[in-house]
Design an enzyme around this catalytic site. Structure first.
Site, PDB file in Angstrom:
ATOM      1  N   HIS A  13     -25.658   8.094  99.275  1.00 43.27           N
ATOM      2  CA  HIS A  13     -25.670   9.165  98.268  1.00 43.27           C
ATOM      3  C   HIS A  13     -26.737   8.844  97.218  1.00 43.27           C
ATOM      4  CE1 HIS A  13     -23.252  12.281  95.784  1.00 43.27           C
ATOM      5  NE2 HIS A  13     -24.425  12.087  95.178  1.00 43.27           N
ATOM      6  N   HIS A  15     -30.152  10.584  94.816  1.00 44.24           N
ATOM      7  CA  HIS A  15     -30.958  11.721  94.363  1.00 44.24           C
ATOM      8  C   HIS A  15     -32.380  11.229  94.191  1.00 44.24           C
ATOM      9  CE1 HIS A  15     -27.384  14.205  93.566  1.00 44.24           C
ATOM     10  NE2 HIS A  15     -26.831  13.042  93.282  1.00 44.24           N
ATOM     11  N   LYS A  96     -24.209  19.449 101.861  1.00 44.78           N
ATOM     12  CA  LYS A  96     -23.537  19.047 100.626  1.00 44.78           C
ATOM     13  C   LYS A  96     -23.029  20.286  99.914  1.00 44.78           C
ATOM     14  CE  LYS A  96     -22.430  16.408  97.045  1.00 44.78           C
ATOM     15  NZ  LYS A  96     -23.346  15.678  96.177  1.00 44.78           N
ATOM     16  N   HIS A 133     -18.865  17.524  96.726  1.00 45.01           N
ATOM     17  CA  HIS A 133     -18.705  17.171  95.324  1.00 45.01           C
ATOM     18  C   HIS A 133     -17.325  17.696  94.962  1.00 45.01           C
ATOM     19  CE1 HIS A 133     -20.245  16.255  91.186  1.00 45.01           C
ATOM     20  NE2 HIS A 133     -19.091  16.854  90.962  1.00 45.01           N
ATOM     21  N   HIS A 168     -18.364  10.194  95.721  1.00 52.79           N
ATOM     22  CA  HIS A 168     -18.136   9.519  94.433  1.00 52.79           C
ATOM     23  C   HIS A 168     -16.712   9.687  93.919  1.00 52.79           C
ATOM     24  CE1 HIS A 168     -19.241  13.578  93.316  1.00 52.79           C
ATOM     25  NE2 HIS A 168     -20.526  13.367  93.422  1.00 52.79           N
ATOM     26  N   ASP A 241     -24.777   7.332  94.270  1.00 54.45           N
ATOM     27  CA  ASP A 241     -24.974   8.502  93.418  1.00 54.45           C
ATOM     28  C   ASP A 241     -26.012   8.196  92.341  1.00 54.45           C
ATOM     29  OD1 ASP A 241     -24.863  11.026  92.430  1.00 54.45           O
ATOM     30  OD2 ASP A 241     -22.949  10.804  91.403  1.00 54.45           O
TER      31      ASP A 241
HETATM   32  C1  NCD Z   1     -26.121  14.206  89.901  1.00 53.28           C
HETATM   33  C2  NCD Z   1     -27.577  14.568  89.597  1.00 53.28           C
HETATM   34  O1  NCD Z   1     -28.065  14.238  88.518  1.00 53.28           O
HETATM   35  O2  NCD Z   1     -28.235  15.168  90.462  1.00 53.28           O
HETATM   36  N1  NCD Z   1     -25.445  13.961  88.662  1.00 53.28           N
HETATM   37  C3  NCD Z   1     -24.285  13.278  88.480  1.00 53.28           C
HETATM   38  O3  NCD Z   1     -23.774  13.274  87.357  1.00 53.28           O
HETATM   39  N2  NCD Z   1     -23.710  12.596  89.454  1.00 53.28           N
HETATM   40  C4  NCD Z   1     -25.481  15.277  90.709  1.00 53.28           C
HETATM   41  C5  NCD Z   1     -24.152  14.878  91.300  1.00 53.28           C
HETATM   42  O4  NCD Z   1     -24.095  14.137  92.273  1.00 53.28           O
HETATM   43  O5  NCD Z   1     -23.134  15.310  90.766  1.00 53.28           O
HETATM   44 ZN    ZN Z   2     -24.810  12.859  93.389  1.00 56.66          ZN
END
Ligand code: NCD
Ligand code: ZN
Length: 335
Positions: A13, A15, A96, A133, A168, A241
Site C-alpha cells: 500500500h 502512494h 481500490k 478504504h 490500514h 500507506d
Molecule cells: C492517503 C493519501 O494521502 O493519498 N492519505 C491517508 O491519510 N492515508 C489516502 C489514503 O490511503 O487514505
Molecule cells: Zn493509502
C-alpha cells in the site's frame, strides 16, 4: 545480534503520486528496501482505465527500474465489464474502493458500497483483488472504520469468491471482522497504526505528520494490532500507506491526511518486533503473507538491517516523515 538478514520485503500500500515528484517517491521505495510495491490509484487525475494505468506504470518504471510495480485502479460506480477486462489485461492486480470524500483525493469516490456491487461482480469473475478504504464517511470520524464493518460483512457474504483486503486497519473490531471473514480476506497494517495512538497525534501539541486516515486510535486498538502482527497471523501483512504530502500542506491550517513512512518503516518495524521478542515473525509479515494472498512468488533478494543508530532526515523531497530528527536503532545497509 547486530545484523538482521531479511528477504526483500513488499509494501502492499503506497502512494507514489503523479508528475515529476512520483520519480522521487518510487526511488525512495527502492532505497527503503522494498522489492515490490502495490501502487495506489488516487493520483490526480486518477488511474481509472487501462490507458492511464499503463501510462502511470511506464513513468514509474522509467524512474525506478527494477522496482516491482503492482498496479491498481480506482473503482468508480458504473465501470463497465469492458473497462475492467482491459484493466486486468493491462496488468492491474487490484481495484481500490474509496468511499466518497473520506480521504485524500476521494471526492470522486463511491457514495454507497452497493453502487459498486456490479463492479465487484465483474472483479470476482476476473479474480481482481478488492482493496477497501474501510471507513463510512457518514459516521463520526473516530467511528468510521467500525461503522463501515457492517457493510463489509454484507459485501463479504455477497461475493464469496472475491479476495478482499481491509486496508490500514486501525481498530480491534476491524481485525476481528477480518478474522471472522476467513480465507479470502486479509488486512494490511501500517507502521504508524502499529506504533502510535491518537494521543501521539493530538494528546499534546498537534503533530500534523501523524495525521492520516483512518485516524490513529486508542491504545487498546493499537495493542490489538500489535498482537496480530507479532502473532504471525497470515491474514495480516504490511502495507505502509506511505502518503507523502508537501510540508506546506501538512504544517497548515488545512492539514492534508497522510503520513510519509516509507523510509522509516523497516527500521521502526525491526525495533518493534525485536522489543516483542518476535523477530522471526518480521519476515512473514513483510514478505510472505502478502505475497501469498496476492498469489505472487516470494522475492528472491535479501537485505541487511544493521544495528547502527541514525537520525531520520528532516525531509525527503519536501515531505516530512512522522519521526523526523529522531534516532532509530536499525538502518538499512547500503548496497
Ligand atoms: C492517503 C493519501 O494521502 O493519498 N492519505 C491517508 O491519510 N492515508 C489516502 C489514503 O490511503 O487514505
Ligand atoms: Zn493509502
Amino acid at each position: 545480534m547486530d545484523r538482521l538478514v531479511l528477504r526483500q520485503p513488499d509494501d502492499f500500500h503506497v502512494h507514489l503520486r503523479q508528475g515529476s515528484a512520483s520519480a522521487d517517491w518510487a526511488r525512495d521505495a527502492q532505497k527503503a528496501g522494498f522489492a515490490r510495491v502495490l501502487v495506489m490509484p488516487n493520483t490526480v487525475p486518477p488511474v481509472v482505465d487501462s490507458a492511464s494505468l499503463m501510462r502511470y506504470r511506464h513513468s514509474l518504471a522509467a524512474a525506478a527500474p527494477g522496482l516491482g510495480l503492482l498496479m491498481t485502479f480506482k473503482i468508480m460506480a458504473g465501470m463497465t465489464t469492458e473497462t475492467l477486462t482491459a484493466l486486468k489485461a493491462a496488468g492491474a492486480v487490484a481495484g481500490k474502493l474509496y468511499p466518497e470524500g473520506v480521504t485524500t483525493n476521494s471526492a470522486d469516490g463511491v457514495r454507497h458500497l452497493k453502487d459498486a456491487y456490479p463492479v465487484f461482480e465483474v472483479m470476482q469473475e476476473l479474480d481482481l483483488v478488492l482493496c477497501l478504504h474501510g471507513e463510512d464517511p457518514g459516521a463520526f470520524t473516530f467511528d468510521r472504520e467500525v461503522v463501515f464493518l457492517k457493510d463489509f460483512r454484507a459485501l463479504r457474504q455477497a461475493f464469496p469468491r472475491l479476495r478482499i483486503i481491509l486496508e490500514h486497519i486501525s481498530t480491534r473490531e476491524g481485525l476481528e471482522t477480518v478474522r471472522e471473514a476467513g480465507e479470502r480476506t486479509a488486512g494490511t497494517l501500517t507502521a504508524h497504526h502499529l506504533l502510535y495512538t491518537f494521543d501521539d497525534l493530538a494528546g499534546g501539541a498537534l503533530r500534523p505528520h501523524l495525521f492520516c486516515k483512518p485516524l490513529l486510535k486508542r491504545s487498546e486498538d493499537r495493542a490489538a494490532l500489535q498482537a496480530a502482527a507479532v502473532a504471525g497471523e497470515k491474514q495480516f501483512f504490511f502495507g505502509s500507506d506511505s502518503a507523502p504530502h508537501a510540508k506546506s500542506n501538512k504544517e497548515a491550517a488545512l492539514c492534508s491526511a497522510g503520513c510519509y513512512t516509507m523510509p522509516v518503516s523497516l527500521p521502526l518495524l525491526a525495533s518493534f518486533f525485536e522489543e516483542r521478542g518476535a523477530l522471526e515473525k518480521l519476515d512473514p509479515f513483510l514478505s510472505v503473507f502478502g505475497a501469498e494472498f496476492y498469489g505472487l512468488p516470494r522475492n528472491p533478494g535479501q537485505l541487511v538491517l544493521e544495528r547502527r543508530p541514525w537520525v531520520v532526515p528532516l525531509e525527503y523531497h519536501g515531505a516530512v516523515p512522522p519521526n523526523a530528527g529522531e534516532t532509530l536503532d536499525w538502518q538499512l545497509q547500503e548496497v
